[in-house]
Design a protein around this motif. Structure first.
Motif, short mmCIF file in Angstrom:
data_model
loop_
_atom_site.label_atom_id
_atom_site.label_comp_id
_atom_site.label_asym_id
_atom_site.label_seq_id
_atom_site.Cartn_x
_atom_site.Cartn_y
_atom_site.Cartn_z
N ALA A 47 -3.55 5.29 -9.68
CA ALA A 47 -3.31 3.91 -9.24
C ALA A 47 -4.04 3.69 -7.92
O ALA A 47 -4.17 4.62 -7.12
CB ALA A 47 -1.81 3.69 -9.07
N ALA A 48 -4.51 2.45 -7.71
CA ALA A 48 -5.33 2.16 -6.53
C ALA A 48 -4.70 2.59 -5.19
O ALA A 48 -5.40 3.10 -4.33
CB ALA A 48 -5.72 0.68 -6.52
N PRO A 49 -3.38 2.40 -5.00
CA PRO A 49 -2.81 2.84 -3.71
C PRO A 49 -3.01 4.34 -3.46
O PRO A 49 -3.06 4.77 -2.30
CB PRO A 49 -1.32 2.51 -3.85
N GLN A 50 -3.17 5.12 -4.53
CA GLN A 50 -3.39 6.56 -4.35
C GLN A 50 -4.74 6.87 -3.72
O GLN A 50 -4.96 7.99 -3.25
CB GLN A 50 -3.28 7.29 -5.70
N VAL A 51 -5.66 5.90 -3.77
CA VAL A 51 -6.93 6.08 -3.06
C VAL A 51 -7.02 5.11 -1.88
O VAL A 51 -8.11 4.84 -1.37
CB VAL A 51 -8.15 5.93 -4.02
N GLY A 52 -5.85 4.60 -1.45
CA GLY A 52 -5.79 3.81 -0.23
C GLY A 52 -6.11 2.34 -0.40
O GLY A 52 -6.29 1.63 0.60
N GLU A 53 -6.18 1.86 -1.65
CA GLU A 53 -6.50 0.45 -1.90
C GLU A 53 -5.25 -0.25 -2.41
O GLU A 53 -4.73 0.11 -3.47
CB GLU A 53 -7.61 0.32 -2.95
N LEU A 54 -4.78 -1.27 -1.66
CA LEU A 54 -3.53 -1.92 -2.05
C LEU A 54 -3.77 -3.08 -2.99
O LEU A 54 -3.49 -4.24 -2.67
CB LEU A 54 -2.77 -2.36 -0.79
N VAL A 55 -4.34 -2.77 -4.15
CA VAL A 55 -4.57 -3.77 -5.19
C VAL A 55 -3.96 -3.26 -6.50
O VAL A 55 -3.83 -2.06 -6.71
CB VAL A 55 -6.07 -4.05 -5.40
N ARG A 56 -3.58 -4.24 -7.35
CA ARG A 56 -2.90 -3.88 -8.59
C ARG A 56 -3.94 -3.47 -9.65
O ARG A 56 -4.36 -4.27 -10.47
CB ARG A 56 -1.98 -5.00 -9.06
N GLN A 128 4.13 3.76 -17.05
CA GLN A 128 5.27 3.50 -16.17
C GLN A 128 5.08 4.16 -14.82
O GLN A 128 5.37 3.57 -13.77
CB GLN A 128 6.57 3.97 -16.84
N HIS A 129 4.57 5.39 -14.82
CA HIS A 129 4.33 6.13 -13.57
C HIS A 129 3.30 5.38 -12.70
O HIS A 129 3.52 5.19 -11.50
CB HIS A 129 3.84 7.53 -13.94
N GLU A 130 2.20 4.95 -13.32
CA GLU A 130 1.14 4.29 -12.55
C GLU A 130 1.56 2.92 -12.04
O GLU A 130 1.26 2.54 -10.91
CB GLU A 130 -0.14 4.14 -13.38
N ILE A 131 2.25 2.16 -12.88
CA ILE A 131 2.67 0.82 -12.46
C ILE A 131 3.70 0.93 -11.33
O ILE A 131 3.69 0.13 -10.40
CB ILE A 131 3.14 -0.01 -13.68
N ASP A 132 4.54 1.96 -11.35
CA ASP A 132 5.45 2.22 -10.22
C ASP A 132 4.67 2.40 -8.92
O ASP A 132 5.09 1.91 -7.87
CB ASP A 132 6.26 3.50 -10.47
N HIS A 133 3.53 3.08 -8.99
CA HIS A 133 2.72 3.29 -7.78
C HIS A 133 2.34 1.95 -7.14
O HIS A 133 2.21 1.86 -5.92
CB HIS A 133 1.42 4.03 -8.12
#
Ligand code: ZN
Length: 159
Positions: A47-56, A128-133
């Motif tokens: 998921a994008a937040p895992q690479v520091g990008e706060l986008v869906r 579900q795991h990724e969308i939670d991120h």
């Protein structure tokens, strides 16, 4: 380009990501870099937040080829399944998580077209795991029996 995967303790993992309003070349480049990063890890989702990008934005490949999902939303949950999960942002750990057994997700693809993805098993778990991120939620918030991951190179399921 392989991106740096943020790990637990990095505040970005706890923030809510913003919808992607314009799926442009910058966003498509981010998606392909995320796929490259996920395959290199290796993992089945990122998921994008895992690479520091706060986008869906999430990318997934549970063995059926890459999926790029902008603004993914779970529109239907069915059943229950408990399975082991790991996360690329929490290296070396795993835990048991109860989730819906089957989900239907809608999203925008890399050209902004509406897509619909339905699945059970590993796909349901990864979605579900990724969308939670995207909402700042990590699997450890929901897991029990959290402990060191068993070493099994045939079963890389971190996301
Ligand atoms: Zn994860």
């Amino acid at each position: 380009m392989i991106l740096k995967i943020r790990t637990e303790g990095d505040p970005v993992l706890r923030m809510k990501a913003k919808p992607v309003t314009q799926i442009d070349d910058t966003m498509r480049k981010l998606a392909s870099d995320m796929l490259e990063t996920m395959y290199a890890a290796p993992g089945v989702g990122l998921a994008a937040p895992q690479v520091g990008e706060l986008v869906r934005l999430v990318v997934i490949d549970v063995g059926d080829g890459p999926e790029v999902l902008f603004n993914p939303e779970i529109v239907s949950f069915t059943g229950e399944a408990v399975d082991v999960e790991g996360c690329l942002s929490i290296p070396g750990m795993q835990g048991m998580v109860k989730r819906a057994a089957h989900v239907v997700v809608t999203a925008d693809d890399r050209y902004g077209r509406k897509i619909r993805l339905a699945g059970g098993g590993m796909l349901a778990k990864a979605l579900q795991h990724e969308i939670d991120h995207l909402d700042g939620i990590l699997y450890v918030d929901k897991a029990y029996d959290i402990g060191p991951a068993e070493v099994d190179e045939d079963e890389q399921e971190e996301s």
